[in-house]
Structures are given as C-alpha cells and as structure tokens.
Design a protein around this motif. Structure first.
Motif, PDB file in Angstrom:
ATOM      1  N   PRO C  69     -40.887  74.458 -86.840  1.00 25.55           N
ATOM      2  CA  PRO C  69     -41.662  73.629 -86.296  1.00 25.55           C
ATOM      3  C   PRO C  69     -42.923  73.474 -88.289  1.00 25.55           C
ATOM      4  CG  PRO C  69     -42.546  76.239 -86.030  1.00 25.55           C
ATOM      5  CD  PRO C  69     -41.007  76.008 -86.401  1.00 25.55           C
ATOM      6  N   ASP C  70     -41.532  73.699 -88.938  1.00 27.45           N
ATOM      7  CA  ASP C  70     -42.058  72.970 -90.403  1.00 27.45           C
ATOM      8  C   ASP C  70     -41.093  71.740 -91.026  1.00 27.45           C
ATOM      9  OD1 ASP C  70     -40.485  74.503 -91.180  1.00 27.45           O
ATOM     10  OD2 ASP C  70     -42.100  75.573 -93.092  1.00 27.45           O
ATOM     11  N   GLY C  71     -40.007  71.760 -90.215  1.00 28.28           N
ATOM     12  CA  GLY C  71     -39.364  70.937 -90.631  1.00 28.28           C
ATOM     13  C   GLY C  71     -37.786  71.102 -91.153  1.00 28.28           C
ATOM     14  N   LYS C  72     -38.627  72.492 -91.814  1.00 27.48           N
ATOM     15  CA  LYS C  72     -37.101  73.013 -92.488  1.00 27.48           C
ATOM     16  C   LYS C  72     -35.547  73.217 -91.152  1.00 27.48           C
ATOM     17  CE  LYS C  72     -39.505  75.546 -95.803  1.00 27.48           C
ATOM     18  NZ  LYS C  72     -39.792  76.406 -95.902  1.00 27.48           N
ATOM     19  N   PRO C  73     -34.203  72.867 -91.108  1.00 24.13           N
ATOM     20  CA  PRO C  73     -34.027  73.517 -90.035  1.00 24.13           C
ATOM     21  C   PRO C  73     -34.260  75.331 -90.088  1.00 24.13           C
ATOM     22  CG  PRO C  73     -32.562  73.619 -92.713  1.00 24.13           C
ATOM     23  CD  PRO C  73     -33.949  73.182 -92.595  1.00 24.13           C
ATOM     24  N   SER C  74     -33.803  75.993 -88.828  1.00 25.58           N
ATOM     25  CA  SER C  74     -33.954  76.890 -88.940  1.00 25.58           C
ATOM     26  C   SER C  74     -32.641  78.068 -88.354  1.00 25.58           C
ATOM     27  CB  SER C  74     -34.623  76.556 -86.743  1.00 25.58           C
ATOM     28  OG  SER C  74     -33.150  76.416 -86.141  1.00 25.58           O
ATOM     29  N   CYS C  75     -31.474  77.215 -88.895  1.00 26.71           N
ATOM     30  CA  CYS C  75     -30.571  77.864 -89.878  1.00 26.71           C
ATOM     31  C   CYS C  75     -30.403  79.307 -90.647  1.00 26.71           C
ATOM     32  CB  CYS C  75     -29.134  76.869 -89.527  1.00 26.71           C
ATOM     33  SG  CYS C  75     -27.561  77.399 -90.311  1.00 26.71           S
ATOM     34  N   VAL C  76     -30.494  80.059 -90.564  1.00 19.87           N
ATOM     35  CA  VAL C  76     -30.512  80.546 -91.171  1.00 19.87           C
ATOM     36  C   VAL C  76     -29.006  81.501 -92.402  1.00 19.87           C
ATOM     37  CG1 VAL C  76     -32.564  82.115 -90.814  1.00 19.87           C
ATOM     38  CG2 VAL C  76     -30.087  83.556 -90.447  1.00 19.87           C
ATOM     39  N   ALA C  77     -28.506  80.598 -91.719  1.00 18.52           N
ATOM     40  CA  ALA C  77     -26.757  80.261 -92.767  1.00 18.52           C
ATOM     41  C   ALA C  77     -26.664  81.683 -93.596  1.00 18.52           C
ATOM     42  CB  ALA C  77     -27.424  80.200 -94.698  1.00 18.52           C
ATOM     43  N   CYS C  78     -26.444  82.540 -91.764  1.00 22.61           N
ATOM     44  CA  CYS C  78     -25.462  83.721 -91.500  1.00 22.61           C
ATOM     45  C   CYS C  78     -23.684  83.565 -92.020  1.00 22.61           C
ATOM     46  CB  CYS C  78     -25.621  84.178 -90.521  1.00 22.61           C
ATOM     47  SG  CYS C  78     -25.472  83.513 -88.761  1.00 22.61           S
ATOM     48  N   MET C  79     -23.518  82.591 -91.742  1.00 21.92           N
ATOM     49  CA  MET C  79     -22.446  81.985 -91.214  1.00 21.92           C
ATOM     50  C   MET C  79     -21.570  82.678 -90.371  1.00 21.92           C
ATOM     51  SD  MET C  79     -21.173  81.572 -95.089  1.00 21.92           S
ATOM     52  CE  MET C  79     -22.007  81.705 -96.503  1.00 21.92           C
ATOM     53  N   LEU C  80     -22.468  82.843 -89.419  1.00 23.20           N
ATOM     54  CA  LEU C  80     -21.748  83.623 -87.624  1.00 23.20           C
ATOM     55  C   LEU C  80     -20.368  82.601 -87.148  1.00 23.20           C
ATOM     56  CD1 LEU C  80     -23.864  86.805 -86.418  1.00 23.20           C
ATOM     57  CD2 LEU C  80     -21.959  86.519 -87.929  1.00 23.20           C
ATOM     58  N   CYS C  81     -21.342  81.450 -87.011  1.00 19.04           N
ATOM     59  CA  CYS C  81     -20.483  80.292 -86.989  1.00 19.04           C
ATOM     60  C   CYS C  81     -19.209  79.729 -87.434  1.00 19.04           C
ATOM     61  CB  CYS C  81     -22.137  79.057 -86.847  1.00 19.04           C
ATOM     62  SG  CYS C  81     -22.595  78.474 -88.277  1.00 19.04           S
ATOM     63  N   VAL C  82     -19.470  80.155 -88.941  1.00 17.58           N
ATOM     64  CA  VAL C  82     -18.328  79.611 -89.450  1.00 17.58           C
ATOM     65  C   VAL C  82     -17.094  81.127 -89.337  1.00 17.58           C
ATOM     66  CG1 VAL C  82     -17.670  80.352 -92.009  1.00 17.58           C
ATOM     67  CG2 VAL C  82     -19.948  78.622 -91.852  1.00 17.58           C
ATOM     68  N   THR C  83     -17.917  82.303 -89.291  1.00 15.51           N
ATOM     69  CA  THR C  83     -16.948  83.220 -88.623  1.00 15.51           C
ATOM     70  C   THR C  83     -16.037  83.014 -87.894  1.00 15.51           C
ATOM     71  OG1 THR C  83     -18.314  84.830 -90.543  1.00 15.51           O
ATOM     72  CG2 THR C  83     -16.612  85.741 -89.107  1.00 15.51           C
ATOM     73  N   VAL C  84     -16.952  82.128 -86.915  1.00 16.87           N
ATOM     74  CA  VAL C  84     -15.985  82.330 -85.658  1.00 16.87           C
ATOM     75  C   VAL C  84     -15.312  80.708 -84.916  1.00 16.87           C
ATOM     76  CG1 VAL C  84     -18.291  81.431 -83.888  1.00 16.87           C
ATOM     77  CG2 VAL C  84     -16.848  83.452 -82.525  1.00 16.87           C
ATOM     78  N   CYS C  85     -15.881  80.385 -86.025  1.00 16.27           N
ATOM     79  CA  CYS C  85     -15.040  79.258 -85.739  1.00 16.27           C
ATOM     80  C   CYS C  85     -13.521  78.800 -85.367  1.00 16.27           C
ATOM     81  CB  CYS C  85     -15.645  77.502 -86.697  1.00 16.27           C
ATOM     82  SG  CYS C  85     -14.452  76.837 -86.309  1.00 16.27           S
ATOM     83  N   PRO C  86     -12.832  78.260 -84.589  1.00 12.28           N
ATOM     84  CA  PRO C  86     -11.369  78.983 -84.296  1.00 12.28           C
ATOM     85  C   PRO C  86     -11.007  77.834 -85.067  1.00 12.28           C
ATOM     86  CG  PRO C  86     -12.025  78.337 -82.170  1.00 12.28           C
ATOM     87  CD  PRO C  86     -13.949  78.347 -83.208  1.00 12.28           C
ATOM     88  N   SER C  87     -11.570  76.330 -85.491  1.00 13.24           N
ATOM     89  CA  SER C  87     -10.901  75.936 -85.839  1.00 13.24           C
ATOM     90  C   SER C  87     -11.135  75.654 -86.395  1.00 13.24           C
ATOM     91  CB  SER C  87     -11.020  74.696 -85.308  1.00 13.24           C
ATOM     92  OG  SER C  87     -12.372  73.847 -84.420  1.00 13.24           O
ATOM     93  N   GLU C  88     -11.828  76.155 -88.033  1.00 14.53           N
ATOM     94  CA  GLU C  88     -12.648  76.249 -89.018  1.00 14.53           C
ATOM     95  C   GLU C  88     -13.016  75.132 -90.146  1.00 14.53           C
ATOM     96  OE1 GLU C  88      -9.291  77.651 -90.969  1.00 14.53           O
ATOM     97  OE2 GLU C  88      -8.564  79.737 -90.554  1.00 14.53           O
ATOM     98  N   CYS C  89     -13.809  74.941 -88.795  1.00 15.73           N
ATOM     99  CA  CYS C  89     -14.357  73.059 -89.455  1.00 15.73           C
ATOM    100  C   CYS C  89     -15.940  73.232 -90.219  1.00 15.73           C
ATOM    101  CB  CYS C  89     -14.245  72.286 -87.653  1.00 15.73           C
ATOM    102  SG  CYS C  89     -15.838  73.205 -86.466  1.00 15.73           S
ATOM    103  N   LEU C  90     -16.478  74.546 -90.391  1.00 16.08           N
ATOM    104  CA  LEU C  90     -17.808  74.149 -89.792  1.00 16.08           C
ATOM    105  C   LEU C  90     -18.072  74.954 -91.713  1.00 16.08           C
ATOM    106  CD1 LEU C  90     -19.968  76.112 -87.511  1.00 16.08           C
ATOM    107  CD2 LEU C  90     -20.015  74.043 -87.944  1.00 16.08           C
ATOM    108  N   TYR C  91     -18.496  74.188 -92.715  1.00 14.20           N
ATOM    109  CA  TYR C  91     -18.626  74.448 -93.819  1.00 14.20           C
ATOM    110  C   TYR C  91     -19.910  75.097 -94.672  1.00 14.20           C
ATOM    111  CZ  TYR C  91     -19.672  74.613 -99.261  1.00 14.20           C
ATOM    112  OH  TYR C  91     -19.577  75.154-100.365  1.00 14.20           O
ATOM    113  N   VAL C  92     -20.429  75.992 -94.316  1.00 12.38           N
ATOM    114  CA  VAL C  92     -22.579  75.719 -94.829  1.00 12.38           C
ATOM    115  C   VAL C  92     -22.459  76.524 -96.148  1.00 12.38           C
ATOM    116  CG1 VAL C  92     -23.948  77.957 -94.079  1.00 12.38           C
ATOM    117  CG2 VAL C  92     -22.064  77.043 -92.702  1.00 12.38           C
ATOM    118  N   GLU C  93     -23.075  76.330 -96.891  1.00 14.09           N
ATOM    119  CA  GLU C  93     -23.227  76.520 -98.788  1.00 14.09           C
ATOM    120  C   GLU C  93     -25.201  77.578 -98.397  1.00 14.09           C
ATOM    121  OE1 GLU C  93     -21.887  74.565-101.134  1.00 14.09           O
ATOM    122  OE2 GLU C  93     -24.015  75.073-102.362  1.00 14.09           O
ATOM    123  N   ALA C  94     -25.257  78.890 -98.704  1.00 13.97           N
ATOM    124  CA  ALA C  94     -26.368  78.589 -98.335  1.00 13.97           C
ATOM    125  C   ALA C  94     -27.290  79.092 -99.333  1.00 13.97           C
ATOM    126  CB  ALA C  94     -26.552  80.453 -97.756  1.00 13.97           C
ATOM    127  N   ALA C  95     -28.686  78.840 -99.219  1.00  9.73           N
ATOM    128  CA  ALA C  95     -29.422  78.449-100.651  1.00  9.73           C
ATOM    129  C   ALA C  95     -30.868  79.479-100.135  1.00  9.73           C
ATOM    130  CB  ALA C  95     -30.475  77.036-100.522  1.00  9.73           C
TER     131      ALA C  95
END
Lengths: 359, 500, 155
Positions: C69-95
């Motif tokens: 609601p406040d405009g920040k991304p709702s992603c929490v950078a848990c990197m599960l998408c990075v883990t599951v991605c079969p084509s290794e196309c995601l890159y996430v850096e947490a802050a």
C-alpha cells in the motif's frame, strides 16, 4: 528473312516473359491458395507505398530478398558445378515452352504468324527430352554440394524422375496413336473436331486412362509434394541443403516452371490446347444448330484466353493436390511408378491399339 | 575413549559402547542415531530447557531427556517409538506456537533446526487461533549481531557460551516464564573476539550477523573445509561460498567462514579475526598478471614466468648465491616450502633466502595467538631459518623474487622503493594488491590459502592438510605450481617432492 | 481392384474437402471485397498488430512485483523464485528496510528475459504472492541483450 527472325525473337521473348511472370505469380498463388484452403489469409503484408493489393507484391519482395542474400557456396563443395546445377534445371525447363502453341495463327502485317515459337515436328519428344535433362540439375546439385543429405536427395530424385519418365512416355503413346503426329500444333488441330457429333474431340475423351497416367506421372516429374523425394523437407533437406539465395531461388522457380509446363502440356495434349469447344474460325457452331458469328480477332483472343484459362486451371489443380495430400514414402513412390502407372500405361496402349484395329 | 571406562548400552536395538560419563544424546550420535535437540551443545554444559531430546528408557516410567541422562551399563534406550514421536511433536508445537514464521526473511532458513525438525517430526496443522505475540525483532546486541526475540526458543546456548567459553557473560536471561527473554545488560553489549560463534550455535534464526544478513540464502552456499590462515592456531574452518548461479560475475564468492569441529585444535569455535578473514579471500585480489603496476589481460602466468626464468638464467652460476634474493613467507604450505627449498637452496644454491611475514598482533587466552601466520612451524620443519632481510641485502641483488607483500609491514614504503630501485629484475608473487605492485617488474596473482590445498603445521605442532575450498579466478595460480614451473624451465629436478 | 477404388475415392474426397474450403472461403473473401459484410469470415486469422486477441487470465506475460500500500515492493527478497527458476534468469539482491515489520526488501530484482522461459515457477514459489506474470505485456523485444534485463524492483 529479317522479318522472320524478328518475329521469332519477339515470340521467344514474349513466351519467356509470360512464362516467368506466370511462375512468379504462381508463387503468390500457391501461398494464397493454400491459405484460403486452410482458412487463413496468407501473405498480405508486402506493400509498395502502402498499396497492398492482397500481397501481390510478395513475389517481388521474395525475389529481391533472394537476390540480395549472400551467394553462399560451402568450402567443400565443387564451386563450378554448384553454380551450374540450378542453371541447368532452370534452362531445360524454360526451354520446353517454345514448343507449346498458345493459339491459332494470326494474320499481321500481311504475314501468317502461328502463335507458337517454333512448330517442331517432334515436339512431344522434345518436351520429354528436355524434362528428362532437368534431372541433371538435381544430380549435379546434389553431387556438387558434397553433402550426404544432398546426395541422398539427388539420388532419390534421379531414381524417381527416371522411373516416372517411363510412365510419362507410355501414357503418351496411346495419344500419339489416336492423333497420328508428334507435332503439338498438329495435335491441337486434331482436337478441333467433334466426337459423336457433339463432344469436342479432346484427348481426355479419347484417352481418359492415358490422361490419368500422364497427369500423375507429370506431377511426380515436378517433384513437388506428395512426390517430393529429392527434397523431402520433413526428413532430409535434399539437394537444396547447401543452397541459398539466388541459386536456391532458381531451384524453387524451376519447380513452378515445371508446374506450368505440365499444365500447358496437359492442356495441349488432352484438353484441346487453344481450342474452344464448338468454336470454329468463323464463330461458334453449336451441335444443336445454333451459330454465333465472330470476327477473326475475337476468335483468336478467345482461343488464347482458352489456352491460358486451361493452363491456369491445371496449375490450380496441382497446387490443390500439393496442399491436400501428405507426401509418399520413397518405396510408395516407386511402387506407384513401376507397379501401377507403367502397367496402366502399357494397358492403355494395348486397349487403344485394339480399338483402332477393330474400327 | 580417553582413558575412561567404556559403558555398554542398547540404543534402538544397536549395541553401543561409549565412555563413562557420556550422556545418552552423545552416545546415540556416536552410534549414528540422531536425536533432535535445540539447547544441547557438545561444547557447552547441559541445560535441558528445550525438551526436544526426549527418549524412552527401559525401566523408567516417563520419557527422559537424552541430554541430561548419563549412560549406565545395560541401559536400553528407544528413540523412535510412537511415544517419543508424539512427545517430540508436542514439544515442537509448543516451541512453534509463538514463532513468527518469517522464514522468507530469516537468514537461518535452510539450516534452521525448527524447519528441519518440523519436516522430520512435526507435520501437524497449526491449532493456533490467537494472534501471535509480538516481540522485538531487531535488537542490536553488539559486534554486528542482531537479536530477534520472536524467533528465539530460549535454549540459552548463547548465554551459556558467553558464560562458559569466553567467560565474559554479556548476555543473560531476563524476566520469567512467558515473558522471559535473552538480552544484554544495560550499556554492556557483546564485545569479545568470539561473538561470531553465537550465530553458529543459535539453533534458530534468533541471532544473526549483520555481515551475512540478507546477503544470500543458506541453500545457495557450498560448504568446503579449510584451515584458517590468520594465526598460528590454524583453526579448522568451513568456507561457505556461492559458485555459479545466482552469483553474478565480479561478486563476492565467499559469504561466510564458520567453525569446523576439531578437538585437537580449536574445539567448536573460531575467533572473529578468522571469521572476518572471508574478506581476505575476495577483496583486493589480483585477477591477472600485472606488469609495471598495471594488469595485462590475456598474459598467462606461464608466459610471464618465462621472463623470470630468463632473468635467473642470466645470472652466471657462481654468482647466483649472492645475486639472487628470495623472500618467502609462512603462509606457504609445507609442500610449497619443500619445493622452495629444493629450488632455491638446493637447486640454485642461493644464500639470500629470507622470510617476511605479518607482524605479530595481540593474542587472547582462548584461540588467537600473537603469531599471525599459519605455518611458522612448517617453515622450521622444511629446514629454513626464517630471517627478515635487511633492505641493503635486497638492494644488492640482481634478481629478486618476493612471495607475499608483507615486507612492507616491516619497512617504510619509500625505503623499500629506494632499495628495489637498484634491483634490475624483481618479481612479486602476491594474492592481494598493494603498494608493492608498483615497485616490481611483474606481479603474479597467487592463490589464497582457501584456494589451494596443502598442509599447515600449527603452533602446537598439529599437522592439518586441507583441500581447495574456493575455486580461484582463472588467472590465479598456487605458488606450488609456479615453483614447479620455474624449476622445470631452469632444468632443476625437485626430486620426489610432492607438488600437491 | 476394390482397394484401388477405395484409395481413389479417398483421394477424391480429400481433394473435395480442400477444394470446398477453397471455394467457400473464396466466396466470403469476394463478398467482403465488394463491401458485403457477412457474419462468417473467409479466414480465422487475427491480423495481430492491428487486432489483438484478449489474453487468457492464465497467460504468462512479463513479470511484475506487486506493490505494498505504501508503494514499496511487496517482495521480501527470500530468493525462493531465484532458487526455483529453472532457467536461472532471476537476480535478486536484498536490502535492509528500516521498518522492523518489513525488514527485508529487494534492492535489485532483475529478470533476464534472454533466459526466462515463462514457466511461472517463480509465481508459484513466491510465499508472499509478490511476483506475478499478469502484466499482459507480450511484446518483449530489444536490440540489445541488456535491454532484455528488466528491473522489477521499482513497481
């Protein structure tokens, strides 16, 4: 003398132009016809200044694309032969059209000019010979590519074409027995008469079996689907494998020229050529007794139109066939040629001979 | 069994022998039967607060704690009966009752005991309908440690560690029962050289390190054993690095260095100096052979080494002893030192073989020694007498080979520059960039100890062999390979010395 | 002989079907050419750039990160998408986020469309339903590889 040469030259240029234009047009027709058969639209985007006219510029766009593609020759290929093969194919097919009569004779500048480049007295043999020389294009192309797929394709193609030439030749023997001439002009003239007083005396009515064998064998000679042994684009790429750009374009173009040659041969030999049913030199004379008088120029125009319409119909029919049937297996092609068409052709000769002898 | 009397007992039908005084949990672990536990740690005393290690002991009516039960002769222990399973499940349900379940943002996820045990023994549907209790989620407790009170299961491992191992006792348990929580005393944050171990021993994600926080996920890490090169203790460590996806090029490879259990050297702990040593592996490294202070792309070390060999060959045999100087260091492995001995002392007959190392630092009473090199004993073992060169001795040389840039720790940069100015051919073999790079003809990028295999002899004389733990950059090469290559091009046989 | 007859019959039937399609479609095309609008069209083709078909709700188009609601991304950078991605196309850096209720946010969230195979595993793996593939953006083309590395951290 000079006038004769000029006339021949003009006729050669006109025939060649017309044939090539028709082949170019056929590439568009093939795409459009297949599209319409399959509930699609087909190529319609090529445009000149926003003018699309149903994608009629597509053949020109294709031709320009082919022209500007890299003239590629693999390092391991035999360069001269690789270049020569498509020209072989193209030349032998386009040269057959000289023997085909497009219409009756016309009177112009006090001369009687037959609408045919040259009236060969052995035109049927000439056409068959030229068609069989076209094999060299395939063979040389496959051999020069130094590619095993190309070689397999060309060998299969050669075997197929040689086999079907036998059937093609046999199917015409009966016709030549009926119309005792090898000149195409004479054969067309023979077909101007009437059969049983009302039926045009066309080859199809005299030689129905001969026509079936001729058309099937001819389709095999054009080596398009369903008889695409040399190409076999679903398994090997065939003798095209190492070809691209203009040289590939020539091979493709040869295919369409062969379609036209077959269509015009079928028209000339079995469908009366430029003959219009019941149309004589003075006008229509229907079997019921009705008459419509026509001026000579109208008769000529009707006859040329008739020839072209028939050719057109056969081109359409061949494209329809090509987009209807799946391709044969190699052994099926050989079976059809040797075990069906050749015996049928022989039987046709026998039957024709018997009927002629009894009568 | 350390001289203690062996005791025989049965665990899950297995006949087991363990030393007298061992508890059931350790005895089971030695027999290969794992019993789940949070609060027990072999390096700490027994607390018995988590109740996870309940086992069935024949003859006792109730389930007993495996951690606080000492083995007796003929004891029959069962760890996998339905009763035990039910008990574990119920204990786990209580522990997780107020757990925030913020695994997506928890650094422990992937190596968390709560997760593992839920998967193994829990698998119940939550019965909680009340809102979960909220507690402080981000309490800095000093030394870059962050405490999350919601995740804490009150195992008191951290409290006990600081009380028993370091003796500093900065953390304590406050309040009682439902309100009890771990915390620091007012104005006295955790501040000792072993604080990093708190992250290691926390069985859940309650204590996390700022250094590792949110940098990557536990399951991306590849864990390989190595030996810490930062003091002469030579602690056994695990280097945790990311290889390939999701690591992007030019990123840090090593995310964490954790302790590896080795009773002969470091027990269960390592100090923060060694833990921070991970920066040493990735930061400020040479990635290519440099010439005149600038990296030369595409120049292989073999090709550049031909120049070194040529320089050595240009010095006539009899003059070599005085005209070629070599500075080694005690970060080289025993194997490399043996090669160096064979090449420089025996093969070339050099007289000027010196050692320059890190300056000694402060020691502490537990693990950290003042000697900041890992292989000081190994140098003596190889037959060298380590001696720091005087700058004048280096200045007189025609060819100078320096392994490691530690010489600058002993002399001023200008003095070294002045001394090296007169040396016609001078080469540096260093892992890290530094001011010495500009002063030499060529710098060869060599491997960090974590990137090579070898043997270190620690201050107590314990030999530890280790294998490569981190894949080095393509251009980086171990000193051993350089020495062998140099010996080959000089036509010197190194005998049967083991290159690896 | 009977078999040959059957073969011939099937051949003719096949040709009749294709020919029927040809003539029927041709009729409708011709009618349309002369401005006569018929309900049925000669072709089922959708002329793509001019006419666009509605995408199925299950269609996997370009990814997006749902905002809070406040405009920040709702992603929490848990990197599960990075883990599951079969084509290794995601890159996430947490802050780190100052809000203790949020704590973890993506500093960088890049999907490399050069590699992405649009399997949607990332959507299914996401524990907070932050990443979705419902933008309807299907014209994903670029003249450079870098142009296909789409940053999603600014919702």
């Amino acid at each position: 003398m000079f006038g004769d040469v000029l006339i021949i030259l003009v006729k050669v240029v006109l025939t060649l132009m017309w044939t090539l234009l028709l082949a170019l047009f056929l590439t568009w027709v093939e795409r459009k016809e297949s599209a319409v058969m399959q509930d699609r639209i087909g190529a319609n985007r090529a445009s000149v200044f926003g003018l699309r006219i149903f994608g009629l510029f597509q053949p020109f766009a294709d031709a320009i694309k082919m022209l500007f593609k890299e003239d590629f020759c693999p390092t391991f290929a035999q360069r001269a032969l690789h270049w020569l093969a498509p020209t072989f194919s193209f030349f032998f097919v386009s040269v057959t059209m000289v023997a085909v009569p497009f219409g009756d004779t016309i009177s112009l500048f006090g001369r009687r000019i037959p609408l045919q480049v040259v009236d060969l007295n052995a035109a049927v043999l000439f056409v068959l010979a030229m068609l069989s020389l076209g094999i060299y294009g395939i063979l040389v192309g496959g051999w020069a590519s130094s590619n095993r797929f190309a070689l397999i394709g060309s060998l299969r193609g050669a075997a197929q074409l040689v086999s079907y030439e036998v059937a093609l030749g046999l199917s015409l023997v009966g016709l030549i027995m009926v119309f005792p001439s090898l000149s195409l002009a004479r054969i067309v003239e023979f077909q101007g008469g009437l059969l049983f007083g009302f039926l045009p005396k066309w080859g199809i009515f005299l030689q129905p079996l001969g026509f079936a064998v001729f058309f099937l064998a001819g389709m095999a000679e054009t080596k398009r689907v369903p008889f695409d042994m040399p190409e076999g684009e679903s398994e090997i790429i065939g003798f095209y494998t190492e070809y691209g750009g203009l040289k590939f374009g020539l091979f493709m173009f040869t295919d369409f020229l062969e379609v036209i040659v077959l269509a015009s041969m079928a028209t000339t030999l079995f469908f009366g050529g430029w003959q219009v049913p019941w149309l004589g030199d003075a006008g229509f004379a229907f079997p019921g007794g009705g008459r419509i008088g026509l001026p000579p120029w109208a008769v000529t125009v009707l006859r040329v139109l008739s020839f072209n319409l028939k050719v057109f119909f056969f081109c359409w029919l061949q494209i329809l066939t090509r987009w209807t049937y799946p391709r044969f297996r190699y052994d099926q092609v050989m079976d059809l040629g040797w075990k069906v068409l050749v015996p049928l052709g022989a039987a046709n000769i026998l039957a024709t001979g018997l009927i002629l002898a009894v009568r | 069994m350390n001289g203690k009397k062996p005791v025989g007992l049965t665990i899950d039908g297995l006949k087991v022998q363990a030393a007298e005084g061992t508890n059931v949990l350790r005895a089971a672990e030695q027999a290969g039967v794992s019993i789940p536990h949070f609060c027990f740690h072999a390096g700490l005393d027994v607390e018995g607060s988590c109740r996870m290690c309940l086992v069935e002991i024949e003859g006792l009516p109730k389930l007993e704690l495996a951690c606080s039960t000492i083995i007796r002769e003929g004891m029959v222990v069962r760890t996998s009966t339905d009763r035990v399973g039910e008990a574990r499940k119920d204990v786990l349900e209580f522990l997780l009752a107020e757990h925030p379940l913020d695994c997506p943002i928890c650094d422990k996820a992937g190596e968390c005991r709560l997760q593992d045990y839920y998967d193994l023994y829990g698998l119940y549907a939550s019965r909680m309908i009340e809102p979960r209790e909220r507690r402080d989620k981000k309490v800095p407790i000093g030394r870059g440690l962050i405490l999350d009170r919601e995740r804490c299961v009150l195992c008191t491992r951290c409290v006990r560690f600081l009380r028993l191992v370091t003796g500093t006792g900065e953390l304590g348990m406050f309040e009682r029962s439902l309100r009890s929580e771990v915390g620091i005393y007012d104005g006295r944050p955790v501040d000792n050289n072993y604080s990093g171990n708190l992250v290691d021993i926390c069985p859940v994600g309650a204590i996390t390190a700022e250094d590792f926080r949110f940098k990557t996920r536990a399951w991306f890490l590849v864990r390989r054993p190595s030996v810490c090169p930062h003091c002469s203790r030579g602690c056994a460590v695990i280097i945790e690095s990311v290889e390939g996806y999701p690591l992007r090029r030019s990123e840090k490879r090593v995310y964490r260095v954790t302790a590896r259990e080795n009773p002969a050297v470091n027990g269960f702990w390592i100090c923060d100096v060694g833990r921070d040593g991970r920066h040493d592996i990735d930061d400020g490294r040479h990635a290519a052979v440099s010439e005149k202070g600038a990296p030369v792309q595409g120049l292989s070390w073999e090709k550049a080494l031909a120049g070194v060999a040529a320089a050595i060959r240009s010095v006539p045999g009899p003059e070599r002893a005085g005209k070629i100087a070599v500075v080694l260091n005690a970060r080289l492995t025993c194997e490399e030192l043996a090669l160096a001995k064979g090449l420089f002392v025996t093969g070339l007959g050099l007289g000027k073989v010196f050692f320059a190392d890190r300056k000694p630092g402060p020691a502490d009473s537990l693990l950290l020694t003042s000697d900041r090199v890992p292989n000081a004993k190994g140098v003596l073992d190889a037959g060298f007498t380590p001696r720091l060169p005087a700058l004048g001795e280096l200045a007189g040389a025609e060819v100078l080979l320096v392994f490691g840039s530690y010489i600058l720790e002993h002399f001023g940069e200008e003095d070294v520059a002045r001394a090296l100015a007169g040396v016609p051919s001078k080469y540096l073999f260093a892992a890290h960039t530094g001011p010495l790079d500009r002063l030499v003809d060529a710098v060869f990028p060599v491997a960090h100890p974590a990137e090579k295999s070898g043997t270190y002899i620690n201050t107590e004389g314990v030999r530890q062999s280790f294998a490569r733990a981190v894949r080095p950059c393509p251009a980086v090469v171990a000193e051993g390979a350089i020495l062998v290559c140099l010996a080959n091009s000089l036509g010197i046989s190194l005998g049967d010395a083991d290159v690896r | 002989m009977i078999k040959a007859w059957r073969v011939l019959r099937e051949l003719v039937r096949g040709a009749a079907i294709t020919a029927r399609h040809f003539f029927v479609n041709m009729t409708f095309h011709t009618l349309r050419l002369f401005g006569i609008r018929t309900r049925r069209r000669g072709a089922v083709t959708i002329q793509y750039p001019e006419v666009q078909k509605a995408l199925s709700p299950r269609h996997h188009s370009l990814h997006r990160i749902r905002p809070r609601p406040d405009g920040k991304p709702s992603c929490v950078a848990c990197m599960l998408c990075v883990t599951v991605c079969p084509s290794e196309c995601l890159y996430v850096e947490a802050a780190e986020d100052p809000d203790p209720e949020v704590q973890k946010l993506p500093a960088k969230f890049v999907v490399d469309l050069n590699r992405c195979c649009f399997c949607g595993f990332c959507v299914e793996a996401c524990p907070v339903d932050a990443i979705r593939m419902d933008t309807g953006e299907i014209r994903l083309a670029s003249l450079t590889r870098a142009g296909l590395e789409v940053p999603l951290d600014k919702p």
